[in-house]
Design a protein around this motif. Structure first.
Motif, PDB file in Angstrom:
ATOM      1  N   THR A  33     -13.434  -8.133   9.683  1.00 30.64           N
ATOM      2  CA  THR A  33     -13.615  -7.382   8.446  1.00 30.64           C
ATOM      3  C   THR A  33     -15.072  -7.552   8.033  1.00 30.64           C
ATOM      4  OG1 THR A  33     -11.323  -7.582   7.711  1.00 30.64           O
ATOM      5  CG2 THR A  33     -12.994  -7.281   6.004  1.00 30.64           C
ATOM      6  N   SER A  52     -11.919  -2.980   6.624  1.00 35.87           N
ATOM      7  CA  SER A  52     -11.069  -3.817   7.468  1.00 35.87           C
ATOM      8  C   SER A  52     -11.290  -3.525   8.936  1.00 35.87           C
ATOM      9  CB  SER A  52      -9.602  -3.597   7.104  1.00 35.87           C
ATOM     10  OG  SER A  52      -9.192  -2.304   7.523  1.00 35.87           O
ATOM     11  N   SER A 101     -10.529 -11.115  11.451  1.00 36.25           N
ATOM     12  CA  SER A 101      -9.252 -10.689  10.879  1.00 36.25           C
ATOM     13  C   SER A 101      -8.355 -10.069  11.954  1.00 36.25           C
ATOM     14  CB  SER A 101      -9.488  -9.699   9.734  1.00 36.25           C
ATOM     15  OG  SER A 101     -10.336  -8.641  10.140  1.00 36.25           O
ATOM     16  N   MET A 106      -5.889  -6.205   6.576  1.00 33.60           N
ATOM     17  CA  MET A 106      -6.571  -6.732   5.401  1.00 33.60           C
ATOM     18  C   MET A 106      -6.533  -5.740   4.239  1.00 33.60           C
ATOM     19  SD  MET A 106      -7.322  -9.707   6.295  1.00 33.60           S
ATOM     20  CE  MET A 106      -8.008 -10.054   4.684  1.00 33.60           C
TER      21      MET A 106
END
Length: 130
Positions: A33, A52, A101, A106
């Motif tokens: 991210t 994201s 991530s 996210m």
């Protein structure tokens, strides 16, 4: 060596546009991210936008919503911040940041914070002035 390097800053007139870039090296940005922060003299670093890794979902600070656009080009291991209709109060050092991530969808329902991000660029100056 993991690094993020910002480019594209400089002087722009009020109402003008500027495009910042953030190039990653030493790691694949696909799994991270990405966020943009800024810090004006005498003020704390504040989150501006983030995107994201999984689905390109993005978040913007209210003060830039509708004027700034964050994007990513995974093929070039690069992220961008398109700044339009800039104002003198947009003057600041702008920082690119990232955190891994992979496998997570996210979503931020609060302003992004410095503590959310693990990797940082060195920052680049943006001056908005006539």
């Amino acid at each position: 060596q993991v690094s993020l390097v910002e480019s594209g800053g400089g002087l722009v007139q009020p109402g003008g546009s500027l495009r910042l870039s953030c190039e990653a090296s030493g790691f694949t940005l696909d799994y991270y991210t990405i966020g943009w922060f800024r810090q004006a003299p005498g003020k704390e670093r504040e989150g501006v936008a983030c995107i994201s890794s999984s689905d390109g979902w993005s978040w913007y600070a209210e003060i830039v919503k509708g004027r700034f656009t964050i994007s990513r080009d995974n093929g070039k291991n690069t992220a961008h911040l398109e700044m339009n209709s800039v104002k003198p109060e947009d003057t600041a050092v702008y920082y690119c940041a990232a955190f891994q991530s992979t496998g997570r969808t996210m979503r931020f329902f609060r302003p992004i914070e410095v503590r959310d991000f693990h990797f940082w660029g060195q920052g680049i100056q943006v001056n908005v002035s006539a």
